[in-house]
Design a protein around this motif. Sequence first.
Motif, PDB file in Angstrom:
ATOM      1  N   VAL A   1     -13.752  31.814  -9.471  1.00  0.00           N
ATOM      2  CA  VAL A   1     -14.989  32.345  -8.505  1.00  0.00           C
ATOM      3  C   VAL A   1     -15.768  31.024  -8.486  1.00  0.00           C
ATOM      4  O   VAL A   1     -16.251  30.608  -7.427  1.00  0.00           O
ATOM      5  N   PHE A   2     -16.079  30.363  -9.587  1.00  0.00           N
ATOM      6  CA  PHE A   2     -16.877  29.384  -9.524  1.00  0.00           C
ATOM      7  C   PHE A   2     -16.246  27.935  -9.115  1.00  0.00           C
ATOM      8  O   PHE A   2     -16.707  27.327  -8.377  1.00  0.00           O
ATOM      9  N   GLN A   3     -14.710  28.020  -9.012  1.00  0.00           N
ATOM     10  CA  GLN A   3     -14.079  26.997  -8.434  1.00  0.00           C
ATOM     11  C   GLN A   3     -14.149  27.248  -6.684  1.00  0.00           C
ATOM     12  O   GLN A   3     -14.375  25.982  -6.336  1.00  0.00           O
ATOM     13  N   GLN A   4     -14.177  28.299  -6.450  1.00  0.00           N
ATOM     14  CA  GLN A   4     -14.286  28.461  -4.741  1.00  0.00           C
ATOM     15  C   GLN A   4     -15.668  28.071  -4.493  1.00  0.00           C
ATOM     16  O   GLN A   4     -16.007  27.703  -3.297  1.00  0.00           O
ATOM     17  N   THR A   5     -16.627  28.585  -5.176  1.00  0.00           N
ATOM     18  CA  THR A   5     -18.126  28.136  -4.944  1.00  0.00           C
ATOM     19  C   THR A   5     -18.074  26.725  -4.940  1.00  0.00           C
ATOM     20  O   THR A   5     -18.687  26.274  -3.731  1.00  0.00           O
ATOM     21  N   VAL A   6     -17.666  25.950  -5.833  1.00  0.00           N
ATOM     22  CA  VAL A   6     -17.931  24.525  -5.692  1.00  0.00           C
ATOM     23  C   VAL A   6     -16.877  23.889  -4.446  1.00  0.00           C
ATOM     24  O   VAL A   6     -17.483  22.964  -3.737  1.00  0.00           O
ATOM     25  N   ASP A   7     -15.817  24.381  -4.362  1.00  0.00           N
ATOM     26  CA  ASP A   7     -14.953  23.922  -3.205  1.00  0.00           C
ATOM     27  C   ASP A   7     -15.528  24.207  -1.882  1.00  0.00           C
ATOM     28  O   ASP A   7     -15.706  23.266  -1.104  1.00  0.00           O
ATOM     29  N   ASP A   8     -16.363  25.443  -1.670  1.00  0.00           N
ATOM     30  CA  ASP A   8     -17.011  25.505  -0.376  1.00  0.00           C
ATOM     31  C   ASP A   8     -18.059  24.729  -0.314  1.00  0.00           C
ATOM     32  O   ASP A   8     -18.386  24.237   0.873  1.00  0.00           O
TER      33      ASP A   8
END
Length: 401
Positions: A120-127
């Motif tokens: 979830v955190f990875q998706q947030t950072v990528d976005d």
Amino acid sequence: MPTSLEENFYPMERVPQCPFDLPPQLQEIARTAPVSRVRIWDGSSPWLITGYAEARQVLTDARASSDQRLPGYTFAAPQAKAFHTRNRSMPTVDDPEHAHLRRMVTADFSNRRMESLRSVFQQTVDDLIDGLLAAGDSADLFADLAVPMSSKAICEVLGVHHREGERFAALGRVMAVPGSPPEVHAKVVEDMRALLGSLVEAARAEPGDGVIGHLVRAGELPDEEIVATALLLMAAGHGATAHMTTLGTMALLTHPEQVALVRDSQDPVFIANAVEELLRYLSVAHLGRRRVAKEDIEVGGVLIRAGEGIIVATDTANHDPRAFDGDPDELDLTRDARHHLAFGFGVHQCLGQQLSRVLLQVVYGTLYRRIPTLELAVPLRDMSYTLDLAIYGVKALPVKW
């Protein structure tokens, strides 16, 4: 070294041209006296603990109390005194009350729980990085990446629904940025308290999966204490990680050989170790851990009397050459720094440390790989630093690529 207590005013001033160095006066005190007296804002003269071994001793001694109701406790600033007087929570009480409160939310901040949120955190950072790249070739990394990243993460952990997330993030941005007039900051805190209160009330009907829901479901705390706990977790988890993201990026970008190690690594173990070294090197909690002696304590050959205040300077402890190999004033991502005190030590060590670790591993392991030409847009001497908050950092981080 200063010869009078009047000259030893804590916190000491940093040199703006050397933002990663500890204040020179504090460095000199640490070299000559791991336990000494200083003067603080309210005119009192607590003991300052600068040595690593001495810091660990105090932070694990039950006679050194975190109870802010006790006479002699030393607050970092008038605002801190006002805030904590109203908001009694885990950092402000001793065992067994502290242990009882901590047990209620330990699972929400466990390593297992944080690892389950890594994607979830990875998706947030990528976005967020996608947004930076789509917007142009420059940004304020603090406002455009660090603050929204940490805000979204703490929302996830607290169980703040997406529909309230934007309002929560907006209030969090104001709380994380220093320089607001006191009345503005006080209004934001009250607005955040009201928002959290409404979330607690809503959780009475639908608890949800997060800290707020779990505390409501446990049924052991009144709403006001749940709000105080959530407010504390938000303030601590939000600001520290945001400022650590930007200050760490500054440190890496001014050490090209070090940022290259991070950018080119595919090894999660190395990235995790790099995070520990950055946490040690920067030690962004720059106003010390506060205690008061409930009984006489001998530390480093010095007798601290019952009722005397104590400041544990974990930033100087993290630069103690007796505890860290090599030159601890240098950034070395290959150093084993896992025993640092950036999150404190003992029973009161930071509850959200695993959240910060996973978030920082994600953002440091992603940002420089995805934007390999990232660089500072202004010289270090032109940066504006936060000195009036418990967390040291920058007010803005202009970057370009």
